[in-house]
Structure formats: structure tokens, C-alpha cells
Design an enzyme around this catalytic site. Structure first.
Site, PDB file in Angstrom:
ATOM      1  N   TRP A   9      77.116   7.390  45.187  1.00  0.00           N
ATOM      2  CA  TRP A   9      76.575   6.252  44.490  1.00  0.00           C
ATOM      3  C   TRP A   9      76.630   4.817  44.896  1.00  0.00           C
ATOM      4  O   TRP A   9      75.695   3.974  44.625  1.00  0.00           O
ATOM      5  CB  TRP A   9      76.477   6.233  42.873  1.00  0.00           C
ATOM      6  CG  TRP A   9      76.832   7.518  42.273  1.00  0.00           C
ATOM      7  CD1 TRP A   9      76.498   8.756  42.655  1.00  0.00           C
ATOM      8  CD2 TRP A   9      77.014   7.609  40.668  1.00  0.00           C
ATOM      9  NE1 TRP A   9      76.467   9.933  41.617  1.00  0.00           N
ATOM     10  CE2 TRP A   9      76.797   9.066  40.359  1.00  0.00           C
ATOM     11  CE3 TRP A   9      77.134   6.695  39.693  1.00  0.00           C
ATOM     12  CZ2 TRP A   9      77.064   9.588  39.082  1.00  0.00           C
ATOM     13  CZ3 TRP A   9      77.618   7.212  38.515  1.00  0.00           C
ATOM     14  CH2 TRP A   9      77.458   8.513  38.395  1.00  0.00           C
ATOM     15  N   GLU A  10      77.726   4.778  45.802  1.00  0.00           N
ATOM     16  CA  GLU A  10      77.828   3.717  46.221  1.00  0.00           C
ATOM     17  C   GLU A  10      78.188   2.617  45.136  1.00  0.00           C
ATOM     18  O   GLU A  10      77.691   1.267  45.074  1.00  0.00           O
ATOM     19  CB  GLU A  10      76.744   2.907  47.110  1.00  0.00           C
ATOM     20  CG  GLU A  10      76.893   3.656  48.548  1.00  0.00           C
ATOM     21  CD  GLU A  10      75.585   3.716  49.313  1.00  0.00           C
ATOM     22  OE1 GLU A  10      74.804   2.901  49.147  1.00  0.00           O
ATOM     23  OE2 GLU A  10      75.272   4.604  50.289  1.00  0.00           O
TER      24      GLU A  10
END
Ligand code: SF4
Ligand code: SF4
Length: 153
Positions: free
Chosen positions: A43-44
Site C-alpha cells: 500500500w506504500e
């Protein structure tokens, strides 16, 4: 680009494994170093980047604050109570930001199951669960119809 680990910095402590909400940071059984097993599921969110005590993880910055491939490093310094962001632009410019981090002890935030079950009618309200009490305000700030009119002039 999702996260990647600098193998020479990682000491295999496993904090990134514990915190990753996507459960994709694993420890390589041979090298005893962390790596991202499923980059396309990252998802960073930067949780692993911020918690890594060795500053061993890098991650792509979101396009809104690091467009066009700029590099972003985050450094969490618990003793100072800060997190620092260093952005390096491709033309050589550099920007540094320092923000405070939470100072409450780890594990001291209540989990959703520790709160009372919300009234089923609350799903029709605009507030999120436990707002506004959880934000320590009496009510959420909102524009009045008058203020909306002024904004449109
Ligand atoms: Fe997991 Fe977030 Fe790290 Fe991606 S940035 S590996 S989702 S903790
Ligand atoms: Fe390695 Fe950092 Fe993950 Fe610890 S938190 S296993 S040092 S990458």
C-alpha cells in the site's frame, strides 16, 4: 515502486514484519533479512519504513508529494519525538521536513473492540465511529450556509 530493503543495513529484527498491514514483509530464511514478498500488494503506507530501527527500508513516495521519481527517505527518531522526511528531486534540489510523532506509549491506544458497540442508527450519520469524542471536541467543525455563500462569491 513498493518497498525494498537494503540488505546490508537490515539486522532481521522483524519489526517491519509485525507492523505491515498487508502481511507482505517477511524474513528470508537463508539470509535472515527482510524482504517484500508481494510488491504489487504494497500500500506504500510507510509503516515499515517508519518503524525500521536500521533505516533499512525505502519506498516510493506518493505522486502528490514526490512526483516524477523523486527519492523519499523517512527517519523516525523516537528519542527526539520526530519523523524527518528528505525529498531529493531529480534536478538536485532537496527538501527536508520534520514533524512530531505520537508520544503516547506503544499499545496504549484502545482497539475498536474496547469501545462500546455503536448504535446501528449511527451508520446514517456523517461522523465516523467515536467522533467527535475521540477527537476531543464537542462537535466537528462545519461551514454554515452563510459561509458557503461567501466562499462562492
Ligand atoms: Fe507493508 Fe506498508 Fe511497508 Fe508496504 S509500505 S510493505 S504495505 S508496511
Ligand atoms: Fe530489517 Fe528494518 Fe525489517 Fe528490522 S524493521 S527486519 S532491520 S528491514
Amino acid at each position: 515502486m513498493p518497498t525494498f530493503v537494503y540488505m546490508t543495513r537490515c539486522d532481521g529484527c522483524g519489526h517491519c514484519v509485525d507492523i505491515c498491514p498487508s502481511d507482505i514483509m517477511h524474513i528470508d530464511k537463508t539470509y535472515r533479512r527482510a524482504y517484500n514478498i508481494e510488491p504489487n500488494m504494497c500500500w506504500e503506507c510507510y509503516s515499515c519504513v517508519k518503524i525500521c530501527p536500521q533505516n533499512a527500508i525505502d519506498c516510493r513516495g506518493y505522486a502528490d508529494f514526490a512526483p516524477l521519481g523523486h527519492s523519499v527517505r523517512a527517519l523516525r527518531e523516537e528519542e527526539k519525538g520526530t519523523i524527518s522526511w528528505k525529498l531529493k528531486f531529480r534536478d538536485g534540489r532537496q527538501k527536508d521536513f520534520v514533524s512530531p510523532i505520537r508520544t503516547t506509549p506503544w499499545g496504549s491506544i484502545k482497539s475498536p473492540s474496547d469501545y462500546e458497540v455503536p448504535n446501528p442508527d449511527a451508520i446514517k450519520a456523517q461522523e465516523l465511529a467515536h467522533e467527535p469524542e475521540a477527537l476531543n471536541v464537542d462537535k466537528l467543525p462545519a461551514l454554515t450556509p452563510d459561509q458557503l455563500k461567501q466562499g462562492m462569491v
